[in-house]
Design a protein around this motif. Structure first.
Motif, PDB file in Angstrom:
ATOM      1  N   ARG A 111       0.956  -1.231   0.135  1.00  0.00           N
ATOM      2  CA  ARG A 111      -0.003   0.001   0.063  1.00  0.00           C
ATOM      3  C   ARG A 111       0.972   1.284   0.131  1.00  0.00           C
ATOM      4  NH1 ARG A 111      -5.445  -0.375   0.771  1.00  0.00           N
ATOM      5  NH2 ARG A 111      -6.082  -2.387   1.403  1.00  0.00           N
ATOM      6  N   GLY A 112       0.426   2.350  -0.752  1.00  0.00           N
ATOM      7  CA  GLY A 112       1.074   3.344  -0.723  1.00  0.00           C
ATOM      8  C   GLY A 112       2.212   3.475  -2.094  1.00  0.00           C
ATOM      9  N   THR A 113       2.353   2.387  -2.660  1.00  0.00           N
ATOM     10  CA  THR A 113       3.044   2.557  -3.923  1.00  0.00           C
ATOM     11  C   THR A 113       2.585   3.132  -4.997  1.00  0.00           C
ATOM     12  OG1 THR A 113       4.017   0.298  -3.331  1.00  0.00           O
ATOM     13  CG2 THR A 113       4.090   0.790  -5.509  1.00  0.00           C
ATOM     14  N   LEU A 114       3.397   3.874  -5.513  1.00  0.00           N
ATOM     15  CA  LEU A 114       3.319   4.810  -6.882  1.00  0.00           C
ATOM     16  C   LEU A 114       3.838   4.238  -8.025  1.00  0.00           C
ATOM     17  CD1 LEU A 114       3.727   8.126  -5.004  1.00  0.00           C
ATOM     18  CD2 LEU A 114       1.458   7.149  -5.550  1.00  0.00           C
ATOM     19  N   ILE A 115       3.304   4.246  -9.148  1.00  0.00           N
ATOM     20  CA  ILE A 115       3.835   3.478 -10.227  1.00  0.00           C
ATOM     21  C   ILE A 115       4.211   4.533 -11.387  1.00  0.00           C
ATOM     22  CG2 ILE A 115       3.464   1.796 -12.062  1.00  0.00           C
ATOM     23  CD1 ILE A 115       1.191   0.372  -9.931  1.00  0.00           C
ATOM     24  N   ALA A 116       5.284   4.543 -12.006  1.00  0.00           N
ATOM     25  CA  ALA A 116       5.740   5.112 -13.216  1.00  0.00           C
ATOM     26  C   ALA A 116       5.920   4.280 -14.238  1.00  0.00           C
ATOM     27  CB  ALA A 116       6.720   6.291 -12.955  1.00  0.00           C
ATOM     28  N   THR A 117       5.079   4.332 -15.507  1.00  0.00           N
ATOM     29  CA  THR A 117       5.450   3.437 -16.464  1.00  0.00           C
ATOM     30  C   THR A 117       6.043   4.053 -17.791  1.00  0.00           C
ATOM     31  OG1 THR A 117       3.676   1.864 -15.790  1.00  0.00           O
ATOM     32  CG2 THR A 117       4.301   1.557 -18.064  1.00  0.00           C
ATOM     33  N   PHE A 118       7.028   3.629 -18.275  1.00  0.00           N
ATOM     34  CA  PHE A 118       7.575   3.990 -19.502  1.00  0.00           C
ATOM     35  C   PHE A 118       7.446   2.947 -20.896  1.00  0.00           C
ATOM     36  CE2 PHE A 118       9.505   5.808 -16.123  1.00  0.00           C
ATOM     37  CZ  PHE A 118       9.946   7.305 -16.321  1.00  0.00           C
ATOM     38  N   ASN A 119       6.231   3.200 -21.475  1.00  0.00           N
ATOM     39  CA  ASN A 119       5.767   1.981 -22.355  1.00  0.00           C
ATOM     40  C   ASN A 119       6.031   2.392 -23.765  1.00  0.00           C
ATOM     41  OD1 ASN A 119       4.148   0.305 -23.693  1.00  0.00           O
ATOM     42  ND2 ASN A 119       2.882   0.113 -22.043  1.00  0.00           N
ATOM     43  N   PHE A 120       6.923   1.581 -24.488  1.00  0.00           N
ATOM     44  CA  PHE A 120       7.094   1.870 -25.580  1.00  0.00           C
ATOM     45  C   PHE A 120       6.263   1.227 -26.812  1.00  0.00           C
ATOM     46  CE2 PHE A 120      10.709   2.736 -23.278  1.00  0.00           C
ATOM     47  CZ  PHE A 120      11.601   3.777 -23.907  1.00  0.00           C
ATOM     48  N   THR A 121       5.270   0.567 -26.571  1.00  0.00           N
ATOM     49  CA  THR A 121       4.390  -0.181 -27.264  1.00  0.00           C
ATOM     50  C   THR A 121       3.253   0.690 -28.247  1.00  0.00           C
ATOM     51  OG1 THR A 121       2.676  -0.369 -25.795  1.00  0.00           O
ATOM     52  CG2 THR A 121       4.278  -2.351 -25.862  1.00  0.00           C
ATOM     53  N   ALA A 122       2.650   0.356 -29.114  1.00  0.00           N
ATOM     54  CA  ALA A 122       1.908   1.294 -30.020  1.00  0.00           C
ATOM     55  C   ALA A 122       0.907   1.942 -29.286  1.00  0.00           C
ATOM     56  CB  ALA A 122       1.325   0.507 -31.085  1.00  0.00           C
ATOM     57  N   ASP A 123       0.332   1.315 -28.258  1.00  0.00           N
ATOM     58  CA  ASP A 123      -0.659   2.126 -27.193  1.00  0.00           C
ATOM     59  C   ASP A 123      -0.110   2.678 -26.067  1.00  0.00           C
ATOM     60  OD1 ASP A 123      -2.530   1.267 -28.929  1.00  0.00           O
ATOM     61  OD2 ASP A 123      -2.664  -0.604 -28.024  1.00  0.00           O
ATOM     62  N   GLY A 124       1.207   2.692 -25.974  1.00  0.00           N
ATOM     63  CA  GLY A 124       1.871   3.334 -24.630  1.00  0.00           C
ATOM     64  C   GLY A 124       2.063   4.634 -24.624  1.00  0.00           C
TER      65      GLY A 124
ATOM     66  N   THR B  60       8.692  -0.274 -15.768  1.00  0.00           N
ATOM     67  CA  THR B  60       7.616   0.050 -14.673  1.00  0.00           C
ATOM     68  C   THR B  60       8.662   0.343 -13.329  1.00  0.00           C
ATOM     69  OG1 THR B  60       6.107  -1.127 -15.865  1.00  0.00           O
ATOM     70  CG2 THR B  60       5.757  -0.573 -13.354  1.00  0.00           C
ATOM     71  N   VAL B  61       8.513   1.538 -12.976  1.00  0.00           N
ATOM     72  CA  VAL B  61       9.303   1.898 -11.587  1.00  0.00           C
ATOM     73  C   VAL B  61       8.121   2.059 -10.485  1.00  0.00           C
ATOM     74  CG1 VAL B  61      10.659   3.635 -10.589  1.00  0.00           C
ATOM     75  CG2 VAL B  61      10.793   3.295 -13.091  1.00  0.00           C
ATOM     76  N   ASN B  62       8.455   1.371  -9.541  1.00  0.00           N
ATOM     77  CA  ASN B  62       7.477   1.280  -8.173  1.00  0.00           C
ATOM     78  C   ASN B  62       8.262   2.175  -7.244  1.00  0.00           C
ATOM     79  OD1 ASN B  62       5.515  -0.212  -9.223  1.00  0.00           O
ATOM     80  ND2 ASN B  62       6.265  -2.172  -8.232  1.00  0.00           N
ATOM     81  N   TYR B  63       7.621   3.157  -6.836  1.00  0.00           N
ATOM     82  CA  TYR B  63       8.309   4.226  -5.834  1.00  0.00           C
ATOM     83  C   TYR B  63       7.275   4.541  -4.637  1.00  0.00           C
ATOM     84  CZ  TYR B  63       6.057   7.994  -8.563  1.00  0.00           C
ATOM     85  OH  TYR B  63       5.267   8.810  -9.155  1.00  0.00           O
ATOM     86  N   VAL B  64       7.887   5.111  -3.540  1.00  0.00           N
ATOM     87  CA  VAL B  64       6.992   5.464  -2.644  1.00  0.00           C
ATOM     88  C   VAL B  64       7.353   6.676  -2.011  1.00  0.00           C
ATOM     89  CG1 VAL B  64       6.247   2.798  -1.679  1.00  0.00           C
ATOM     90  CG2 VAL B  64       8.174   4.149  -0.784  1.00  0.00           C
ATOM     91  N   ARG B  65       6.479   7.241  -1.230  1.00  0.00           N
ATOM     92  CA  ARG B  65       6.702   8.566  -0.614  1.00  0.00           C
ATOM     93  C   ARG B  65       7.743   8.232   0.808  1.00  0.00           C
ATOM     94  NH1 ARG B  65       3.880  12.834  -2.274  1.00  0.00           N
ATOM     95  NH2 ARG B  65       2.071  12.291  -3.484  1.00  0.00           N
ATOM     96  N   ASP B  66       8.710   9.077   0.790  1.00  0.00           N
ATOM     97  CA  ASP B  66       9.551   9.038   1.970  1.00  0.00           C
ATOM     98  C   ASP B  66      10.146  10.316   2.070  1.00  0.00           C
ATOM     99  OD1 ASP B  66      11.869   8.501   3.835  1.00  0.00           O
ATOM    100  OD2 ASP B  66      12.149   6.559   2.869  1.00  0.00           O
ATOM    101  N   ASP B  67      10.072  10.783   3.279  1.00  0.00           N
ATOM    102  CA  ASP B  67      10.327  12.384   3.434  1.00  0.00           C
ATOM    103  C   ASP B  67      11.983  12.507   3.494  1.00  0.00           C
ATOM    104  OD1 ASP B  67       7.871  13.117   3.464  1.00  0.00           O
ATOM    105  OD2 ASP B  67       7.317  13.239   5.645  1.00  0.00           O
ATOM    106  N   ALA B  68      12.488  11.297   4.042  1.00  0.00           N
ATOM    107  CA  ALA B  68      13.824  11.467   4.295  1.00  0.00           C
ATOM    108  C   ALA B  68      14.806  11.245   3.013  1.00  0.00           C
ATOM    109  CB  ALA B  68      14.426  10.112   5.048  1.00  0.00           C
ATOM    110  N   ALA B  69      13.935  10.939   1.682  1.00  0.00           N
ATOM    111  CA  ALA B  69      14.728  10.923   0.338  1.00  0.00           C
ATOM    112  C   ALA B  69      14.809  12.133  -0.197  1.00  0.00           C
ATOM    113  CB  ALA B  69      13.800   9.968  -0.448  1.00  0.00           C
ATOM    114  N   GLN B  70      15.978  12.209  -0.624  1.00  0.00           N
ATOM    115  CA  GLN B  70      16.234  13.628  -1.515  1.00  0.00           C
ATOM    116  C   GLN B  70      16.888  13.002  -2.873  1.00  0.00           C
ATOM    117  OE1 GLN B  70      18.853  15.582   1.406  1.00  0.00           O
ATOM    118  NE2 GLN B  70      17.465  17.272   1.556  1.00  0.00           N
ATOM    119  N   SER B  71      16.555  13.886  -3.868  1.00  0.00           N
ATOM    120  CA  SER B  71      17.050  13.723  -5.113  1.00  0.00           C
ATOM    121  C   SER B  71      18.448  13.960  -5.284  1.00  0.00           C
ATOM    122  CB  SER B  71      15.947  14.303  -6.254  1.00  0.00           C
ATOM    123  OG  SER B  71      16.290  15.647  -6.244  1.00  0.00           O
ATOM    124  N   ALA B  72      19.154  13.684  -6.272  1.00  0.00           N
ATOM    125  CA  ALA B  72      20.751  13.805  -6.532  1.00  0.00           C
ATOM    126  C   ALA B  72      20.783  15.131  -6.653  1.00  0.00           C
ATOM    127  CB  ALA B  72      20.994  12.994  -7.532  1.00  0.00           C
TER     128      ALA B  72
END
Length: 731
Positions: A515-528, A673-685
């Motif tokens: 629960r709480g998982t977020l999903i980002a998909t990078f789909n290269f198909t014709a319907d992607g 497909t990238v699964n990611y979650v919220r985490d206040d301690a995480a910082q981007s590069a």
């Protein structure tokens, strides 16, 4: 001057010179104009030597792709460029080491590559992939002995990928005063032809012929395998010696007698034998005794119709599905026109294994379980309730319905009696129930997600399974109550309605994520969605290397997740958005890296998975995964090869790099497909870059992992100058 003019004429075909009279034609993918994995025919008429070629090939891997036997693929010269001196092949390195290319030569023009699959050809040698190494540039060469004016090239077995086929001619060779005679053998009779006005002399004892040898007056029979040598004489001039091995084959009265000789036996069945139906490499025939047989493989002739009659058939005995059939090498004797074979009308209860390969007709039957042109099994039922399995082996456009008349051939596969239809007439087609739909669609879902199933066909009933089995009316009836998904589950459903044929099976696989998982998909198909994830409007799929489908230098952003491809080293192809026959996909090549990065604070990666199109299996063995957070490498994580999924280790991961460390090969995937979650301690590069209050400071570039880059190539970078930090795409 001659070399200068030839170089101006070269566009798709290259050239080279062994000496002043030698001219080389280079046949490559550019010359054939054929790309992709579909086999096509082409002609090449603009060449350095003046020769012309007929080609049947595909173009996978940027090559001239040929496959033995079933595809009738190859290269033949239909117009001579002089005397053939040599054939050189540059192999595509990924071609299997066991692959071999056969080289043929002739004094007579070839018509098309199908000629290379007949019997009695003049074989001059072979080139082996095993002899092609990195040290010799993956090039192998065969010098052609004798004075041949035509050449043929084909695969001896399996698929070969050739970056080029170089054919060298001696264009200034003095033409022989008398052309070489042409020797052939059919029906155990040898025929020798020569130019008009020439007299032919021959031997069958291995000695070179002279004018004192036997004079040829017409076709002569053989009773054993012999070597025929012949010369053509015209006045005081004579040709060189032509040599041919005439293979004697045992003679059988009918198909049954040859089959009785056992699997692997070969021989000639006496005629007349009548062709009934030909489709690709399948040829059904009837012998003079009333027996039927399937000949599977190249018969050297196409376009045969019911009634074409042959004096003989030579072939070997093979087997498929527990039943005998005749296989290559196949040679048809002299052709004539005879009476067409009439189909035997049978009831469904009269079918039996003893009638295998018989040409039959069934009337007034119903179809269920068809699927358009798909090669599937379906059920045939008559008015008395008798049933028979049909198989749409020849890809007819079939539909469920009633009262059809069917023409086809009885087959037996592993004990099951079937019919392969070749035509279906009359009947009333039934409307098909719409395929059920799932909501939400298949993919990753949270535990406890409710899935509903609907069908657009009014009054249709839906039946489903949760164990991966094919649903039927005996499966669970969907009553409108949503299905709750608490673990990874595959749901399959069909819809049925009175007076209509059943729907296609709908399938949806749901993978449960925390629960709480977020999903980002990078789909290269014709319907992607990949096109919508970049601001570059020129980005488009293609089946060749062009600027529009390059992944290198393009960045894809889906919410707080960024994906891009970079080079592991200093040079390489990177990747492509490829329009493959199995569907659009991303292809990332050896020496490249697939990068995924969180571009905003407050998120961390939990897993990354790759999915492939059906039939797409390319995936490199030599790979390395590097996970990091704010530029610091994070150890651990687990890669599962079976489903191509990486699970992040405990802790914070904001950046992922899959490095393709091998020099050749590729990873092909339809979606990432990238699964990611919220985490206040995480910082981007980006936060790993310290601000500098000196506005006159030089510009510094960092990759998205926070590592400084001295000489940035194409890609997305963090740019820092003084206390200003921003992202910049360099192309």
């Amino acid at each position: 001057m001659k070399k200068f003019l030839l170089s101006l004429a070269t566009v798709a075909l290259g050239f080279g010179f062994a000496q002043a009279a030698d001219i080389t034609d280079v046949i490559n993918q550019a010359a054939t104009g054929i790309s992709g994995t579909t086999y096509k025919s082409a002609t090449i008429t603009t060449t350095n030597s003046g020769a012309e070629y007929a080609v049947q090939c595909a173009g996978d891997k940027g090559s001239v792709q040929m496959r033995s036997n079933n595809n009738n693929s190859g290269i033949v010269s239909t117009k001579s460029g002089g005397t053939v001196k040599s054939v050189s092949i540059t192999w595509e390195p990924s071609t299997a080491a066991a692959r071999v290319v056969s080289i043929y030569a002739s004094a007579k023009a070839y018509t098309n590559p199908t000629d290379l699959y007949a019997t009695g050809l003049e074989y001059v040698g072979q080139l082996k992939r095993a002899d092609a190494t990195e040290s010799n540039g993956y090039v192998t060469t065969l010098d052609i002995p004798g004075d041949y004016q035509y050449v043929g090239v084909r695969s001896a077995s399996g698929a070969v990928y050739l970056m080029s086929v170089d054919i060298t001619w001696d264009s200034n060779a003095t033409p022989p005063a008398v052309a070489l005679p042409v020797i052939s053998c059919a029906d155990n009779k040898v025929t020798i032809t020569a130019e008009t006005g020439a007299t032919v002399y021959y031997t069958v004892n291995g000695n070179d012929p002279t004018t004192s040898s036997t004079k040829y007056t017409g076709p002569f029979p053989i009773t054993e395998t012999v070597t025929v040598k012949a010369i053509a004489v015209k006045g005081s001039d004579q040709s060189k010696v032509a040599t041919y091995t005439a293979n004697y084959v045992g003679v059988y009265a009918d198909f049954a007698a040859l089959v009785a000789a056992g699997k692997g036996a070969s021989g000639m069945v006496s005629g007349p034998l009548t062709a009934i139906y030909q489709n690709g490499t399948s040829l059904y025939m009837k012998d003079s005794k009333g027996g039927y047989m399937l000949l599977f493989g190249s018969a050297g002739q196409t376009g045969l119709v019911n009634g074409d009659t042959f004096s003989s058939v030579s072939a070997a005995v093979g087997e498929y599905g527990g039943q005998p059939q005749l296989v290559a090498p196949i040679a048809l004797g002299t052709k004539s026109t005879g009476a067409a074979v009439e189909a035997e009308e049978l009831g469904l209860d009269e079918f039996s294994a003893e009638l295998v390969y018989h040409y039959v007709k069934i009337v007034g039957v119903n179809f269920t379980g068809t699927n358009g042109t798909s090669r599937v099994n379906f059920t045939i039922t008559d008015a008395d309730g008798n049933t028979l399995q049909g198989r749409n082996n020849f890809n007819l456009d079939l539909a469920d319905g009633e009262n059809f008349t069917v023409y086809g051939f009885v087959t037996v596969y592993n004990g099951t009696v079937q019919i392969y239809p070749i035509s279906v007439n009359g009947g009333t087609e039934m409307e098909k129930v719409e395929t059920p739909a799932f909501n939400p669609a298949a993919g990753e879902v949270e535990e406890g997600t409710s899935v509903s199933i609907t069908c657009a066909t009014a009054a249709a009933k839906i039946y489903y399974t949760l164990d991966g089995s094919k649903p039927s009316v005996s499966s669970t009836l969907y009553n409108g109550t949503p299905i709750v998904i608490n673990e990874t589950t595959t749901v399959k459903a069909i819809a049925v309605a009175d007076g209509m044929s059943d729907s296609e099976v709908a399938t949806a696989t749901y993978t449960v994520v925390p629960r709480g998982t977020l999903i980002a998909t990078f789909n290269f198909t014709a319907d992607g969605n990949i096109k919508s994830l970049t601001t570059d409007n020129t980005f488009a799929p293609a089946n060749q290397n062009v600027d529009e489908n390059a992944l290198l230098g393009r960045t894809f952003v889906n919410g707080p997740v960024t994906m891009w491809v970079s080079l592991t080293g200093e040079s390489g192809n990177g990747g492509r958005w490829w329009a493959a026959t199995q569907g659009q996909e991303a292809r990332v090549y050896g020496g490249s890296t697939i990068n995924v990065s969180i571009n905003a604070n407050g998120y961390r990666i939990t897993s990354i998975s790759f999915t492939q199109n059906t039939g797409s299996t390319n995936w490199m063995a030599d790979q390395e995964i590097v996970a990091s957070s704010k530029g610091d490498v994070v150890e651990g994580g687990e890669w599962t090869a079976a489903n191509k999924t990486w699970t992040a280790p405990a802790g914070i991961v904001t950046d992922f790099a899959l490095k393709l460390t091998g020099k050749s090969g590729r990873d092909s995937f339809a979606a990432l497909t990238v699964n990611y979650v919220r985490d206040d301690a995480a910082q981007s590069a980006v936060d790993n870059i310290a601000a500098d209050n000196d506005e006159n400071a030089p510009v510094e570039y960092y990759n998205l992992q926070g590592v400084r880059v001295q000489n940035p190539a194409n890609g997305l970078y963090i740019v820092k100058q003084g206390n200003k930090v921003s992202k910049q795409l360099i192309r």
